[in-house]
Design an enzyme around this catalytic site. Sequence first.
Site, PDB file in Angstrom:
ATOM      1  N   ASP A  72      -5.532 -90.104  75.369  1.00  0.00           N
ATOM      2  CA  ASP A  72      -4.672 -90.474  75.754  1.00  0.00           C
ATOM      3  C   ASP A  72      -4.064 -92.167  75.101  1.00  0.00           C
ATOM      4  OD1 ASP A  72      -6.924 -90.438  77.841  1.00  0.00           O
ATOM      5  OD2 ASP A  72      -8.421 -90.996  76.927  1.00  0.00           O
ATOM      6  N   ALA A 130      -6.868 -98.403  92.189  1.00  0.00           N
ATOM      7  CA  ALA A 130      -5.120 -98.870  92.011  1.00  0.00           C
ATOM      8  C   ALA A 130      -4.524 -97.895  91.333  1.00  0.00           C
ATOM      9  CB  ALA A 130      -5.960 -99.565  90.364  1.00  0.00           C
ATOM     10  N   GLU A 131      -4.860 -97.007  90.943  1.00  0.00           N
ATOM     11  CA  GLU A 131      -4.467 -95.188  90.695  1.00  0.00           C
ATOM     12  C   GLU A 131      -3.762 -95.081  91.944  1.00  0.00           C
ATOM     13  OE1 GLU A 131      -7.899 -93.614  87.285  1.00  0.00           O
ATOM     14  OE2 GLU A 131      -7.620 -92.344  88.917  1.00  0.00           O
ATOM     15  N   HIS A 141      -5.119 -92.351  82.856  1.00  0.00           N
ATOM     16  CA  HIS A 141      -6.655 -92.749  82.450  1.00  0.00           C
ATOM     17  C   HIS A 141      -7.155 -93.936  83.281  1.00  0.00           C
ATOM     18  CE1 HIS A 141      -9.481 -92.713  79.641  1.00  0.00           C
ATOM     19  NE2 HIS A 141      -9.065 -93.979  79.058  1.00  0.00           N
ATOM     20  N   VAL A 194      -7.620 -80.829  76.759  1.00  0.00           N
ATOM     21  CA  VAL A 194      -7.296 -81.559  75.936  1.00  0.00           C
ATOM     22  C   VAL A 194      -5.700 -80.491  75.790  1.00  0.00           C
ATOM     23  CG1 VAL A 194      -6.900 -82.121  72.986  1.00  0.00           C
ATOM     24  CG2 VAL A 194      -8.930 -83.339  74.336  1.00  0.00           C
ATOM     25  N   SER A 238      -7.763 -86.398  94.198  1.00  0.00           N
ATOM     26  CA  SER A 238      -6.924 -87.387  94.996  1.00  0.00           C
ATOM     27  C   SER A 238      -5.917 -88.512  94.735  1.00  0.00           C
ATOM     28  CB  SER A 238      -8.542 -88.788  95.173  1.00  0.00           C
ATOM     29  OG  SER A 238      -8.368 -89.575  93.905  1.00  0.00           O
ATOM     30  N   ASN A 241      -0.220 -88.473  82.423  1.00  0.00           N
ATOM     31  CA  ASN A 241      -1.486 -88.689  82.296  1.00  0.00           C
ATOM     32  C   ASN A 241      -1.666 -90.458  82.716  1.00  0.00           C
ATOM     33  OD1 ASN A 241      -4.087 -87.348  82.566  1.00  0.00           O
ATOM     34  ND2 ASN A 241      -5.190 -89.467  80.623  1.00  0.00           N
ATOM     35  N   GLY A 259      -2.651 -87.036  70.316  1.00  0.00           N
ATOM     36  CA  GLY A 259      -3.692 -88.411  70.453  1.00  0.00           C
ATOM     37  C   GLY A 259      -4.301 -87.286  72.024  1.00  0.00           C
TER      38      GLY A 259
HETATM   39  C1  GRF Z   1      -9.282 -89.889  87.300  1.00  0.00           C
HETATM   40  O1  GRF Z   1     -10.279 -91.215  87.483  1.00  0.00           O
HETATM   41  C2  GRF Z   1      -8.308 -90.602  86.502  1.00  0.00           C
HETATM   42  O2  GRF Z   1      -8.135 -92.131  86.143  1.00  0.00           O
HETATM   43  C3  GRF Z   1      -8.840 -89.425  85.833  1.00  0.00           C
HETATM   44  O3  GRF Z   1      -9.601 -88.550  85.968  1.00  0.00           O
HETATM   45  C4  GRF Z   1     -10.098 -89.437  87.679  1.00  0.00           C
HETATM   46  C5  GRF Z   1      -9.272 -87.926  88.318  1.00  0.00           C
HETATM   47  O4  GRF Z   1      -9.204 -87.843  89.982  1.00  0.00           O
HETATM   48  N1  GRF Z   1      -8.106 -88.923  84.468  1.00  0.00           N
HETATM   49  P1  GRF Z   1      -9.101 -87.023  91.089  1.00  0.00           P
HETATM   50  O5  GRF Z   1      -9.548 -86.034  90.967  1.00  0.00           O
HETATM   51  O6  GRF Z   1      -7.265 -87.657  90.709  1.00  0.00           O
HETATM   52  O7  GRF Z   1      -9.541 -87.687  92.917  1.00  0.00           O
END
Ligand code: GRF
Length: 200
Positions: free
Chosen positions: A142, A170-171, A106, A89, A8, A104, A140
């Site tokens: 995150d 929010a992402e 998180h 990782v 997503s 990345n 490391g």
């Molecule tokens: C997200 O929640 C992100 O924070 C984490 O992995 C998830 C990926 O979701 N690192 P998607 O595959 O982008 O929907």
Amino acid sequence: MLGSGQGSNFVAIAEGISFGQVPAEVALVLSDVETAGILAQARSRGLPASYLPPGKFRTKLDEEAEQSLVAQLQAARVDLVVLAGFMRVLKGDFLRAFEGRIVNIHPSLLPCFPGLQAWKQALDYGVKVTGCTVHFVDAGIDSGAIIGQQTVPVLDGDTPETLHQRIHQAEHELYPRCVAALARGEITVQGRLVKWHPAA
Ligand code: GRF
């Protein structure tokens, strides 16, 4: 872009690109999971997408897979490696090959709750606000310099699923904004300090 899941965040960035909000191009999408949604999403948009067999380990790539990953990204001449739910990782040669050019996302406000299921960690801890963080990737977990964060309230009736869903939304706002700023050259980095210099 590298991912292991539904993709997503990839979709949010790809849409940002199509709507002209993110001045970038997705050169290549790779996944360590053959059936991952991110590959299907990329292919349905006509973007190059491949399965990267990860090798014998569960939480990292084996040497051959890592070499192949580096070679494919170099052949595609990528400027930025965007991890979007990539569940292995990355280290050593990969980090050296793309130093300072790997980001990345998180699902928490780092440095709180690094590692797996960060939304569940937040819920179990009892914080009232959590969120998501886009950061550079270092050796490391995150732990790299923070580019951007967006807060998400924790509500009384939240379950891990409802909270995770709100963080995901929010992402989808934060990640395209950060990638756009990087693509426009509006981000500078001095050690851990990342600064935004938006054009006037
Ligand atoms: C997200 O929640 C992100 O924070 C984490 O992995 C998830 C990926 O979701 N690192 P998607 O595959 O982008 O929907």
